[in-house]
Every structure is written in C-alpha cells, then in structure tokens.
Scaffold this active site. Structure first.
Site, PDB file in Angstrom:
ATOM      1  N   SER A   1      59.682  -7.604  97.557  1.00  0.00           N
ATOM      2  CA  SER A   1      58.234  -7.504  97.640  1.00  0.00           C
ATOM      3  C   SER A   1      57.743  -7.761  99.055  1.00  0.00           C
ATOM      4  CB  SER A   1      57.609  -8.551  96.711  1.00  0.00           C
ATOM      5  OG  SER A   1      56.219  -8.610  96.937  1.00  0.00           O
TER       6      SER A   1
ATOM      7  N   TYR B   1      56.523 -17.362  94.351  1.00  0.00           N
ATOM      8  CA  TYR B   1      56.981 -16.006  94.038  1.00  0.00           C
ATOM      9  C   TYR B   1      57.667 -15.383  95.254  1.00  0.00           C
ATOM     10  CZ  TYR B   1      56.711 -10.948  93.267  1.00  0.00           C
ATOM     11  OH  TYR B   1      57.005  -9.607  93.176  1.00  0.00           O
TER      12      TYR B   1
ATOM     13  N   LYS C   1      61.744 -14.242  95.948  1.00  0.00           N
ATOM     14  CA  LYS C   1      62.238 -12.931  96.405  1.00  0.00           C
ATOM     15  C   LYS C   1      63.065 -13.103  97.681  1.00  0.00           C
ATOM     16  CE  LYS C   1      60.507 -10.216  93.247  1.00  0.00           C
ATOM     17  NZ  LYS C   1      61.390  -9.536  92.304  1.00  0.00           N
TER      18      LYS C   1
HETATM   19  N1  LIG Z   1      53.924  -4.650  90.414  1.00  0.00           N
HETATM   20  C1  LIG Z   1      53.887  -5.127  91.645  1.00  0.00           C
HETATM   21  O1  LIG Z   1      52.821  -5.238  92.234  1.00  0.00           O
HETATM   22  C2  LIG Z   1      55.162  -5.517  92.367  1.00  0.00           C
HETATM   23  C3  LIG Z   1      55.146  -5.613  93.773  1.00  0.00           C
HETATM   24  C4  LIG Z   1      56.316  -5.989  94.423  1.00  0.00           C
HETATM   25  C5  LIG Z   1      57.470  -6.267  93.701  1.00  0.00           C
HETATM   26  N2  LIG Z   1      57.455  -6.173  92.340  1.00  0.00           N
HETATM   27  C6  LIG Z   1      58.676  -6.497  91.595  1.00  0.00           C
HETATM   28  O2  LIG Z   1      59.083  -5.367  90.856  1.00  0.00           O
HETATM   29  C7  LIG Z   1      59.690  -5.779  89.626  1.00  0.00           C
HETATM   30  C8  LIG Z   1      59.026  -5.049  88.464  1.00  0.00           C
HETATM   31  O3  LIG Z   1      57.631  -5.308  88.500  1.00  0.00           O
HETATM   32  P1  LIG Z   1      56.631  -4.718  87.399  1.00  0.00           P
HETATM   33  O4  LIG Z   1      55.299  -4.618  88.033  1.00  0.00           O
HETATM   34  O5  LIG Z   1      57.217  -3.533  86.755  1.00  0.00           O
HETATM   35  O6  LIG Z   1      56.593  -5.953  86.404  1.00  0.00           O
HETATM   36  P2  LIG Z   1      56.645  -5.985  84.799  1.00  0.00           P
HETATM   37  O7  LIG Z   1      56.340  -7.383  84.396  1.00  0.00           O
HETATM   38  O8  LIG Z   1      55.827  -4.888  84.233  1.00  0.00           O
HETATM   39  O9  LIG Z   1      58.192  -5.672  84.520  1.00  0.00           O
HETATM   40  C9  LIG Z   1      59.182  -6.658  84.542  1.00  0.00           C
HETATM   41  C10 LIG Z   1      60.035  -6.470  83.299  1.00  0.00           C
HETATM   42  O10 LIG Z   1      61.057  -7.470  83.289  1.00  0.00           O
HETATM   43  C11 LIG Z   1      61.140  -8.012  81.987  1.00  0.00           C
HETATM   44  N3  LIG Z   1      61.689  -9.362  82.103  1.00  0.00           N
HETATM   45  C12 LIG Z   1      61.091 -10.470  82.624  1.00  0.00           C
HETATM   46  N4  LIG Z   1      61.927 -11.523  82.555  1.00  0.00           N
HETATM   47  C13 LIG Z   1      63.070 -11.080  81.994  1.00  0.00           C
HETATM   48  C14 LIG Z   1      64.295 -11.695  81.665  1.00  0.00           C
HETATM   49  N5  LIG Z   1      64.499 -13.008  81.885  1.00  0.00           N
HETATM   50  N6  LIG Z   1      65.273 -10.951  81.103  1.00  0.00           N
HETATM   51  C15 LIG Z   1      65.074  -9.628  80.834  1.00  0.00           C
HETATM   52  N7  LIG Z   1      63.915  -8.988  81.126  1.00  0.00           N
HETATM   53  C16 LIG Z   1      62.924  -9.704  81.704  1.00  0.00           C
HETATM   54  C17 LIG Z   1      59.721  -7.962  81.447  1.00  0.00           C
HETATM   55  O11 LIG Z   1      59.658  -7.996  80.028  1.00  0.00           O
HETATM   56  C18 LIG Z   1      59.234  -6.627  82.009  1.00  0.00           C
HETATM   57  O12 LIG Z   1      59.534  -5.561  81.131  1.00  0.00           O
HETATM   58  C19 LIG Z   1      59.558  -7.293  89.569  1.00  0.00           C
HETATM   59  O13 LIG Z   1      60.775  -7.869  89.995  1.00  0.00           O
HETATM   60  C20 LIG Z   1      58.452  -7.587  90.562  1.00  0.00           C
HETATM   61  O14 LIG Z   1      58.584  -8.864  91.144  1.00  0.00           O
HETATM   62  C21 LIG Z   1      56.328  -5.789  91.655  1.00  0.00           C
END
Ligand SMILES: NC(=O)c1ccc[n+]([C@@H]2O[C@H](COP(=O)([O-])OP(=O)(O)OC[C@H]3O[C@@H](n4cnc5c(N)ncnc54)[C@H](O)[C@@H]3O)[C@@H](O)[C@H]2O)c1
Length: 342
Positions: free
Chosen positions: A128, A152, A156
């Site tokens: 991120s 957070y 990362k």
């Molecule tokens: N959306 C953003 O703005 C953003 C920005 C930068 C980085 N990210 C990173 O991208 C990744 C995906 O983000 P997203 O927006 O799709 O989030 P999201 O919450 O929609 O998706 C994350 C998924 O991981 C699953 N999950 C969480 N903990 C778990 C565990 N212990 N075991 C198995 N599954 C688990 C959740 O149920 C969910 O389906 C994350 O790692 C997040 O930190 C997201």
C-alpha cells in the site's frame, strides 16, 4: 496457463482480479474466511467469466493463519500466489493494532512458510502507498522513504521487509510487492464492486453511498490544504486497471528470472476530493451534499504515484479515468444499494 492461489479473493480487489485472471485462462483457488466479504462476489465472478472459465475456480473457506487451510488451498501444484487477504482500515488499526499484526504480518508469515513447504516461490503481495506516510516528494517514486505513520502501514512495511529477507535467504523466489494508491470503481457490468462493512473508511464508497441515499452527507476533511481547491488530492486507480496490473505481474514473474519487484500501481494523476464529488454527481445525476470539516491527523495534502517503473517493468499502465471510475462505481452502487446483500 498457471495454477494460482488467490488469498482474500472474495474481497473488493481480489474478486475483480480473480475475474481478470480467469478470463486470461488461469485456474484459481480462492482462500477466504469471508470476514469482510461475501461468497456472493465469487458466484458473480463465475457468472461473468462464463461456464468454462467458472469451472476453473475452486473456493476454500479458511484462514491464512491456519496451516491446514493453507495446505488444502495450496495443494502440490500451485505455480503462484496472489496475496490479498488482510485487514485494511487505518483507523481500526490504531484501535486494534494486535489484530493487524496478527492477520497481516503473522498471516503472511504462515502463508510464506506454507509456500516453502509446498515448493511454491512465486508471490504477488498487496502492499500500500500508506507505507510512504506523509511523502517528502510528489509524485512518489518507489525509492521514497518507507515511513508509515499508523499500524496498518507498519504491518505492510513489515511484510515487505520479511519478503526481502526471505528472497535474500534462498534462491528462486519471484516476488512482486505492489503498492496500490487509491483503488476505486467497479466492474462495468455493475455486478461486482466494493461492499464495505459499516461506515466506509474511504472517500469513494462514502460518496457513492451518499449519492444512493444510504448516508446524508459527506465530510470533507480539510478545506485549507495547499492544493488548487483546498481539499486533499489523491491518485485514484480504477479497480479493473489494478486487476490488470496483477495479471501483468503474474505473467512477468512466471516468465522471467527470480527477482524481487517493488512497484507503485497508480495512475500518476491527482484528483481533489471536490473534483471526485463533482465527477460523481455528473456520472450519477444525483446530488452529493458535503460539508468541509477539520483536517484529520495523519492525512497528507497530496499523494500521487510515480507509476513509471510499473509501466517499464510490467508493460502496464492505467487506461481508465475519473469519469469512468464514477460511472462504473455508480452502476454497481445503484444496482446494489446494500452491496451483495441487496
Ligand atoms: N482497498 C484499498 O484501498 C487498498 C489500498 C492499498 C492496499 N490494499 C490491500 O489490498 C488487499 C485487498 O484489499 P481489498 O480492498 O480488496 O479488501 P477486502 O477487505 O475487500 O478484501 C480482503 C479479503 O481478505 C479476506 N480476509 C481477511 N482476513 C483473512 C484471513 N485471516 N484469512 C483469509 N481471508 C481473510 C476478507 O474476507 C476479504 O475477502 C488488502 O491486503 C489491503 O490491505 C487495499
């Protein structure tokens, strides 16, 4: 075509990426505990992919912190892992840091150990732009200091460190740490999109929930930033562009020599909060009432990616602009006002 494990594949970014990877001909196992998502997103991924590609998706309900669940999901023939599973809310990470270290850091460590046991050494990791903290230079290159200012971002940064230590410790690892800027929008069909639990933490889902009437008004945090209109400027990236960036990263890792890539995935274009509000109003035909309130601690005036390294190494760049992000986001929100529970 490759056999891929997608952790967190039912989530916002994971579901769009799963669709793009299925459409590219790959076979997928999704491992998700559905703690922030619904199995309905994967049902819709299968519907959009069509019956032939849908048959190449297997779902394992389980947790990345469980060695048994990882073993079941990895099997013995996984070529690469795309690791989305994690917790992602900055404010919640300040209130519950141990949960963030547990899921994001210990969960990633469990995954890496399971990959070692299974003989799989190819990984795309969801990092991120949060780990740049308040950036000294904008647009931000990957060489900018890693200086996170919340748990957070620390989680990362810790995983990135663990990955570089691992890659240095034994030959053969192919790793891409993808530092996302602000993923928004939805699949153009309106069938897949972002479905946050509770009050959205990010601007875009909040704006779309105001437009659809689920919330009364948007709070704009700070109207006195040193930006053209005084509101904060961010680099928004359409989730389909982001999904295509993952497909490119998988292709490059599997085709080239072992390497550790660290890449920004952003558009390189900044848009202010007030620009996003105006673009969303134009795309939706709905009013988005807002009020300007005090700045939030820890926010930066402007964060925009320098995406040139990803363009060079992945041969990928964003294709979709702000109006398409709003149009597709509105198609999803208006057809699914309560998300996947609609
Ligand atoms: N959306 C953003 O703005 C953003 C920005 C930068 C980085 N990210 C990173 O991208 C990744 C995906 O983000 P997203 O927006 O799709 O989030 P999201 O919450 O929609 O998706 C994350 C998924 O991981 C699953 N999950 C969480 N903990 C778990 C565990 N212990 N075991 C198995 N599954 C688990 C959740 O149920 C969910 O389906 C994350 O790692 C997040 O930190 C997201």
């Amino acid at each position: 075509m490759a056999q891929l494990l997608i952790t967190g594949g039912a989530g916002f970014i994971g579901s769009h990426t799963a669709l793009v990877l299925l459409e590219a001909g790959h076979s997928l196992v999704v491992l998700d505990n559905f703690q922030n998502s619904s199995p309905e997103s994967l049902r819709r991924v299968q519907e959009l992919a069509g019956p032939e590609a849908a048959a190449k998706l297997r779902v394992v309900e389980g947790d990345i912190r469980s060695a048994a669940d990882l073993e079941e999901a990895l099997g013995s023939s996984t070529d690469a892992v795309v690791h989305f599973a994690g917790l992602k809310a900055v404010g919640e990470s300040v209130a519950k840091p141990l949960a963030y270290w547990d899921v994001n850091v210990c969960g990633s460590r469990q995954l890496l150990a399971a990959m070692q046991r299974a003989g799989c050494r190819t990984l795309v990791f969801s990092s991120s732009a949060t780990l740049y903290g308040i950036p000294d230079v904008v647009p931000i290159p990957e060489s900018a200091p890693v200086q996170p200012i919340n748990p957070y971002g620390h989680s990362k940064a810790a995983v990135e460190r663990m990955l570089s230590d691992l890659a240095a410790s034994e030959p053969g690892w192919r790793i891409a740490c993808l530092r996302y800027f602000n993923p928004v929008g939805a699949h153009p069909s309106g069938r897949l999109g972002e479905d946050p639990n509770g009050i959205p933490n990010n601007l875009f889902p909040f704006v779309s929930q105001v437009a659809v009437g689920r919330r009364n008004r948007l709070s704009v945090f700070g109207g006195d930033w040193p930006t053209p209109d005084g509101s904060g400027v961010r680099d928004y990236i359409h989730v389909m562009d982001l999904a295509e960036g993952h497909r490119a990263a998988v292709d490059v890792l599997l085709a080239e020599d072992p390497q550790l890539l660290t890449l920004n995935l952003g558009s390189g274009q900044g848009h202010s909060v007030l620009e996003v509000v105006a673009a969303f109003e134009a795309a939706s035909g709905q009013a988005v009432p807002y009020e300007v309130v005090a700045r939030r601690p820890g926010d930066a005036a402007t964060t925009v990616a320098d995406p040139s390294l990803a363009a060079e190494l992945l041969r990928w760049r964003t294709q979709r602009g702000l109006s398409q992000m709003c149009r597709d986001g509105w198609a999803w929100q208006s057809a699914n006002p309560q998300g996947y529970a609609s």
